[in-house]
Design a protein around this motif. Structure first.
Motif, PDB file in Angstrom:
ATOM      1  N   CYS A  36      -8.117  -0.807   0.972  1.00  0.00           N
ATOM      2  CA  CYS A  36      -7.475  -0.937   2.281  1.00  0.00           C
ATOM      3  C   CYS A  36      -7.622  -2.384   2.729  1.00  0.00           C
ATOM      4  N   HIS A  37      -6.572  -2.931   3.363  1.00  0.00           N
ATOM      5  CA  HIS A  37      -6.628  -4.322   3.825  1.00  0.00           C
ATOM      6  C   HIS A  37      -7.528  -4.484   5.050  1.00  0.00           C
ATOM      7  N   CYS A  50       0.868  -1.186   0.000  1.00  0.00           N
ATOM      8  CA  CYS A  50       0.000   0.000   0.000  1.00  0.00           C
ATOM      9  C   CYS A  50       0.900   1.229   0.000  1.00  0.00           C
ATOM     10  N   HIS A  72       1.397   3.183   3.232  1.00  0.00           N
ATOM     11  CA  HIS A  72       1.658   2.502   4.515  1.00  0.00           C
ATOM     12  C   HIS A  72       2.643   3.238   5.422  1.00  0.00           C
ATOM     13  N   CYS A 110       0.515  -4.611   4.893  1.00  0.00           N
ATOM     14  CA  CYS A 110       0.426  -3.338   4.149  1.00  0.00           C
ATOM     15  C   CYS A 110       1.715  -2.995   3.405  1.00  0.00           C
ATOM     16  N   CYS A 137       0.479   5.725   7.351  1.00  0.00           N
ATOM     17  CA  CYS A 137      -0.814   5.280   7.878  1.00  0.00           C
ATOM     18  C   CYS A 137      -0.687   4.848   9.342  1.00  0.00           C
TER      19      CYS A 137
HETATM   20 FE1  SF4 Z   1      -2.953   1.018   3.510  1.00  0.00          FE
HETATM   21 FE2  SF4 Z   1      -5.148   0.272   4.831  1.00  0.00          FE
HETATM   22 FE3  SF4 Z   1      -2.786  -0.762   5.458  1.00  0.00          FE
HETATM   23 FE4  SF4 Z   1      -3.320   1.778   6.044  1.00  0.00          FE
HETATM   24  S1  SF4 Z   1      -4.306  -0.042   6.897  1.00  0.00           S
HETATM   25  S2  SF4 Z   1      -1.445   1.013   5.144  1.00  0.00           S
HETATM   26  S3  SF4 Z   1      -4.548   2.347   4.259  1.00  0.00           S
HETATM   27  S4  SF4 Z   1      -3.871  -1.015   3.519  1.00  0.00           S
END
Ligand code: SF4
Length: 328
Positions: A319-320, A288, A291, A301, A294
């Motif tokens: 998003c995971h 992602c 990441h 991620c 986040c």
């Molecule tokens: Fe990306 Fe969701 Fe992981 Fe945050 S929680 S890094 S938005 S996949």
């Protein structure tokens, strides 16, 4: 089922920034990486995100001002991205653009009549000078400018009036789609509201589809039907205005919205401060791309890129996490 007036499928745009020294591999800026959406008549879809996320490149690529690397663009069901410039001319009149800076997009040496007459002639929409007179007067009425202004030059108008001229020029060819690329960003707050109200009024009268590209979330919340949130060349969340502003489900959207002032006095929104800067689109983080910034990131991620999935009708997020905690 209703057909979208504009459909974009898996759009990608890479800019080559040259090969490295001593045989190193060529490097690419991944400006757009697999963007898809549909836009319907009478609808406003806004693309939002920090500057440099690729939203203006989406506009330029759809308009054919920048060549796409991969993907498809369809206008009223007809594929247009593979057409030659010549073949594109009759279709181009159906999709017009309003840019951020009306001063640089209007020729300072041309009077307003000539500016508005240019697309009428280019698209062969008029047969005589009398027809031009009639149509340019009508366009001035549509954008609520005095017809006296037709004999004046762009510098004789205020910023808001110049943007009205830009909108009148976009309307000249009777388009179905108008792409507004940061069209109100350079204007004062009160003038911004007037231009947005004008666009909404024109949309309801003419059934226009608006693709509204902006980093100004307060304006977007005021005027859009749907929102696509973009981060490093990808859409990370798409939904209706109510879904995105009322219950954002991607951590990046939540952080973006936390900086928008709440209109009700006394109401509060907890500010989410993102750590670090937006990564380079040349060296995007694996997995992602968000990441490293986040607050909810976990092992998966950093290795696996999340795909857009829908968990509510028409509400998509990449998003995971199955459920992102509600922002405060
Ligand atoms: Fe990306 Fe969701 Fe992981 Fe945050 S929680 S890094 S938005 S996949």
């Amino acid at each position: 089922m209703m057909q979208p007036v504009l459909q974009v499928i898996n759009l990608k745009k890479q800019f080559n920034v040259g090969a490295g020294w001593f045989g190193k591999a060529a490097r690419h800026v991944h400006a757009i990486d697999g963007v898809s959406f549909e836009l319907y008549a009478g609808e406003t879809l806004s693309i939002v995100g920090e500057s440099g996320c690729g939203k203006s490149t989406v506009a330029r690529t759809i308009l054919g001002l920048t060549e796409l690397t991969e993907g498809e663009v369809h206008l009223d069901g007809a594929r247009i991205d593979q057409l030659s410039r010549r073949a594109l001319i009759p279709l181009r009149k159906r999709m017009q653009v309003v840019f951020q800076d009306p001063f640089s997009s209007l020729n300072p040496k041309m009077r307003v009549r000539a500016i508005l007459a240019e697309p009428l002639r280019n698209f062969d929409l008029v047969k005589s000078e009398a027809e031009i007179d009639e149509r340019v007067a009508e366009l001035m009425d549509m954008v609520q400018l005095s017809r006296d202004g037709l004999s004046r030059y762009p510098h004789e108008f205020s910023g808001g009036q110049r943007q009205r001229i830009g909108i009148a020029r976009a309307l000249a060819s009777r388009p179905d789609v108008i792409i507004c690329d940061e069209a109100v960003s350079a204007l004062d707050v009160s003038v911004k509201a007037q231009i947005v109200n004008l666009l909404q009024d024109l949309q309801s009268r003419l059934g226009l589809a608006l693709l509204f590209i902006s980093h100004d979330l307060a304006i977007v919340e005021h005027m859009t039907h749907r929102v696509a949130v973009m981060y490093l060349g990808k859409f990370v969340e798409i939904g209706t205005k109510r879904q995105i502003f009322g219950a954002p489900q991607h951590p990046y959207t939540q952080a973006l919205l936390s900086s928008v002032p709440v209109p009700e006095p006394g109401a509060k929104r907890t500010r989410i401060v993102l750590r670090g800067d937006v990564p380079s689109p040349i060296n995007r983080p694996p997995g992602c791309h968000f990441h490293k910034r986040c607050i909810y990131a976990f092992d998966r991620c950093s290795t696996e890129s999340p795909v857009l999935r829908s968990n509510d009708e028409g509400h998509w997020r990449a998003c995971h996490l199955d459920a992102v905690p509600k922002a405060g």
